[in-house]
Design an enzyme around this catalytic site. Structure first.
Site, mmCIF file in Angstrom:
data_model
loop_
_atom_site.group_PDB
_atom_site.id
_atom_site.type_symbol
_atom_site.label_atom_id
_atom_site.label_comp_id
_atom_site.label_asym_id
_atom_site.label_seq_id
_atom_site.Cartn_x
_atom_site.Cartn_y
_atom_site.Cartn_z
ATOM 1 N N ASP A 152 70.406 84.790 46.115
ATOM 2 C CA ASP A 152 69.158 84.083 46.374
ATOM 3 C C ASP A 152 69.102 83.753 47.860
ATOM 4 O O ASP A 152 70.053 83.974 48.606
ATOM 5 C CB ASP A 152 69.045 82.828 45.507
ATOM 6 C CG ASP A 152 67.587 82.444 45.248
ATOM 7 O OD1 ASP A 152 66.712 82.834 46.048
ATOM 8 O OD2 ASP A 152 67.322 81.747 44.253
ATOM 9 N N TYR A 153 67.981 83.232 48.271
ATOM 10 C CA TYR A 153 67.667 83.032 49.694
ATOM 11 C C TYR A 153 68.738 82.196 50.390
ATOM 12 O O TYR A 153 68.864 81.001 50.150
ATOM 13 C CB TYR A 153 66.310 82.336 49.798
ATOM 14 C CG TYR A 153 65.646 82.366 51.141
ATOM 15 C CD1 TYR A 153 64.633 83.281 51.414
ATOM 16 C CD2 TYR A 153 65.999 81.473 52.132
ATOM 17 C CE1 TYR A 153 63.995 83.291 52.650
ATOM 18 C CE2 TYR A 153 65.374 81.472 53.361
ATOM 19 C CZ TYR A 153 64.372 82.383 53.616
ATOM 20 O OH TYR A 153 63.744 82.391 54.837
#
Length: 751
Positions: free
Chosen positions: A290-291
């Site tokens: 994820d980011y």
């Protein structure tokens, strides 16, 4: 679409045309395997790491500022393999040209985006469409989203989100299917099938990515990015099933959760990502962080430095790093030092390249950039109709005292009665919710526009905003009261604005904001019938409204056609049939609250409610205001004659459950008949109820139908303390009814 945009599209189509190839066919698995190995053998270490790196290319940010070089430079130098957020097809063409023509090996890029509930045509938010309990229409919504996104060059989705969520304070409940693993699993499967279709080589299908693996929905206090601490037994019984269903449906990608498990952030958690996901569940697709999640291993305090974070993530088998550059910065040194093996990098790149061949990018890099299809698909009439139909099915009628709804359409059209439409969402285009990036936001149909489209004149449909979402309007309440005095019925449109839900949008107080509450209180004092229409992305605390208004219509964020769908329900052109997939608390202090809870050693019963030393609150009930599976209709359905064809079964056998459902109302309608099972005792504690099946029936007034379910041994299985899936001998109850609470019951035994 404007003429200017048409001209731009025509220009881009002319530019792309020479680059498109014809006669490209799907390669065999052996051919792909050989081609991947050949390409891999030509790559430098830096080029391999480039395939494992993703950079952002838009003004949107979903975390802290990220230090990275210019996108064009990174692409030209082969330092990235995928791009996040290049929403413009001109840009996807430009970047793909750079990758193919100017990087040394010419490996095409993936273009990634969060296509959560539509691309240009926006559908209801996932929590809303889950309330439809309609897998076919959810699947079709994802088919359409993929069709629209891929026309713009998007090849890799960062969705669906399949987290089980039980705490309405968490903003991301709007992205998921709610609190139930069984229904969540069916919806996860439908979404993967919708995005990916039967064949990823089809240029109108989109790589699906299951997120967030795993248990992100259990964040403490409903606060985003917060700590999660659950047992493996709870993990396997509650949070894992939707991911298993998505993997069985063939999801090509999985994204890690931000939380930790057993003290180790999941982005670097070898047990979760390698041992559980890859080895046990057999996932051989692409695992993407994820980011900024690899960097956050260090921020969590679970790595000495960012170099150690990169090592932990690769050891956990993470293939793609989203937006940060720790792999690029540290993997070469880690290889040189012998702390990681080149084979680990090769495995990751092998998975990435396999899918680039699988979807046809390696043979036709520009196949997904189809400007002519953007014109044909984006926000077209067929897609808008599909959005409208799913929006209607997503609406849940929570209350309808004295059958005030549907409003008498004929009287409104003839001017025999008037309606005061009041509130910040009465004429708002903020009906799409978060996690959408549509260019057509201004074409969203408001509630006022939806009612006007029915032919209701402004002399009959009176309007006042009354207040803002979070702020009072000077003189707003006074004007609203004046408007309402002149009407027969008040339709009060309240809720949350879209930025109050979604990622990083947790709320401590999930009540209607204070300025809207004050507006409602003043209007209720008039003594006129009041219909509350909600626009929101989570369950809200509605106890005051339950006590003071006549009808409550939960419409969520319904998407591009929201106003038309709500108007159809308010005026009776569509009979609401939605059922809640998250329980609504009566009081904030009950959260998290969910129907499939476990008995304590001191459970509340009808007999002991007044005693003190039991598991209860001093100042309110344990029960929710509106339970899972709840939803009213303009029809009225009664249940009778619940029967089992046997009351004892052996392992491997099944039971047939039958019930009769009758529409005793005066309007035709659809009912979702729900079946729950309770395992009365076991080697571990068991939930008080678990959804195990449902059927939809459509009945005319006075019509009855028989509904049949089959219970098999698989329906009785659970994960025991030894982490084995078993069906244990013992007694069970089966419940059939209109919600998780309003049910008939029978008992049977497994021997």
């Amino acid at each position: 679409m404007s003429n200017i945009h048409h001209q731009d599209t025509d220009t881009l189509a002319a530019l792309v045309a020479p680059y498109r190839k014809t006669g490209v066919t799907k390669r065999s698995e052996d051919n792909i395997r050989q081609s991947v190995e050949e390409l891999l053998s030509q790559m430098t270490l830096e080029e391999k790491i480039g395939q494992m790196s993703q950079c952002a290319d838009s003004e949107f940010s979903f975390g802290a500022d990220i230090e990275a070089g210019p996108t064009d430079v990174l692409v030209r130098e082969g330092r990235v393999g995928s791009i996040l957020g290049a929403f413009n097809s001109h840009r996807t063409f430009e970047l793909q040209k750079l990758a193919v023509e100017q990087s040394r090996l010419g490996v095409p890029l993936f273009f990634n985006a969060d296509v959560i509930h539509g691309y240009q045509t926006i559908f209801p938010i996932p929590l809303a469409w889950a309330s439809s309990w309609n897998m076919e229409q959810i699947r079709e919504a994802c088919v359409i989203a993929a069709r629209e996104a891929t026309a713009s060059g998007i090849t890799y989705n960062h969705g669906p989100m399949v987290d089980i969520s039980r705490d309405a304070r968490w903003g991301r409940v709007m992205e998921g299917a709610g609190e139930d693993p069984y229904l969540g699993s069916l919806i996860a499967k439908a979404q993967v099938e919708g995005f990916q279709g039967d064949n990823l080589f089809n240029e109108e299908t989109l790589i699906a990515c299951l997120k967030h693996f795993v248990a992100y929905g259990a964040s403490e206090a409903g606060r985003d990015y917060n700590t999660v601490d659950i047992s493996e037994w709870m993990l396997r019984n509650i949070y894992l099933p939707p991911f298993q269903a998505g993997l069985e449906a063939g999801s090509a990608s999985v994204m890690n959760a931000f939380n930790f498990y057993n003290g180790i952030p999941i982005a670097g958690n070898r047990f979760i990502l390698n041992d559980l996901l890859r080895k046990e569940l057999g996932f051989d697709g692409m695992l993407i962080s994820d980011y900024g999640a690899i960097d956050e291993i260090y921020v969590h305090g679970a790595a000495r430095d960012r170099k150690e974070a990169a090592r932990l993530s690769l050891d956990a088998s993470m293939d793609i790093e989203m937006v940060t550059q720790l792999y690029e910065q540290h993997l070469p040194a880690l290889v040189a030092e012998g702390k990681i093996q080149i084979e680990q990098i090769d495995e990751a790149v092998r998975r990435i390249l396999t899918y680039k061949y699988e979807i046809g990018l390696m043979d036709d890099p520009f196949r997904y950039i189809r400007p002519e299809k953007e014109v044909e698909y984006h926000f077209n009439a067929e897609h808008l109709q599909a959005s409208l139909e799913l929006a209607r099915r997503s609406i849940v009628l929570l209350k309808n005292e004295r059958r005030i709804l549907p409003l008498p359409q004929e009287g409104l059209l003839q001017g025999d009665m008037t309606v005061a439409l009041i509130g910040p969402f009465a004429d708002s285009k903020d009906m799409l919710g978060t996690w959408q990036f549509s260019r057509y936001k201004e074409e969203t149909v408001t509630l006022r526009e939806g009612l006007q489209a029915k032919g209701i004149a402004d002399t009959t449909l009176l309007y006042a905003q009354g207040s803002g979402v979070n702020e009072a309007i000077p003189g707003g309440i006074e004007q609203a009261v004046k408007t309402a005095r002149a009407a027969d019925v008040i339709v009060l449109a309240l809720g949350e604005h879209s930025e109050m839900t979604g990622e990083a949008a947790s709320r401590m107080d999930i009540s209607i904001p204070a300025p809207q509450q004050r507006l409602a209180e003043e209007l209720v004092k008039l003594g006129k019938p009041v219909v509350l229409v909600l626009t929101n992305g989570r369950p809200l605390v509605l106890d005051w409204f339950e006590q003071h208004v006549d009808a409550i219509v939960e419409t969520w964020f319904l998407g591009s056609q929201a106003g038309h769908a709500i108007a159809d329900v308010l005026l009776g052109d569509y009979n609401p049939s939605g059922k809640l997939t998250m329980s609504f608390p009566k009081h904030l202090g009950q959260t998290p609250i969910y129907y499939n809870h476990f008995n304590t050693g001191r459970p509340v019963t009808e007999e002991n409610r007044e005693e003190k030393y039991i598991s209860k609150y001093l100042d309110g009930p344990n029960d929710p205001l509106y339970p899972f599976g709840y939803g009213l209709s303009y029809a009225h359905f009664t249940y009778s004659a619940l029967k089992l064809d046997r009351d004892i079964i052996k392992q491997g056998e099944s039971i047939t459950v039958r019930a009769t459902v009758t529409n005793t109302g005066n309007m035709a309608g659809e009912e979702t008949v729900q079946m729950y099972i309770q395992d009365l005792y076991g080697s571990t504690v068991r939930p008080v109820k678990e959804l195990k099946g449902f059927h939809k029936v459509y009945l005319q007034p006075g019509q009855s139908t028989g509904v049949e379910f089959t219970i098999t041994e698989d329906d009785l299985k659970f994960c025991n303390a030894a982490l084995e899936w078993v069906a244990e001998p013992g007694e069970f109850k089966v419940y059939v009814g209109t919600s998780s609470v309003d049910v008939l019951e029978r008992t049977f035994e497994l021997i």
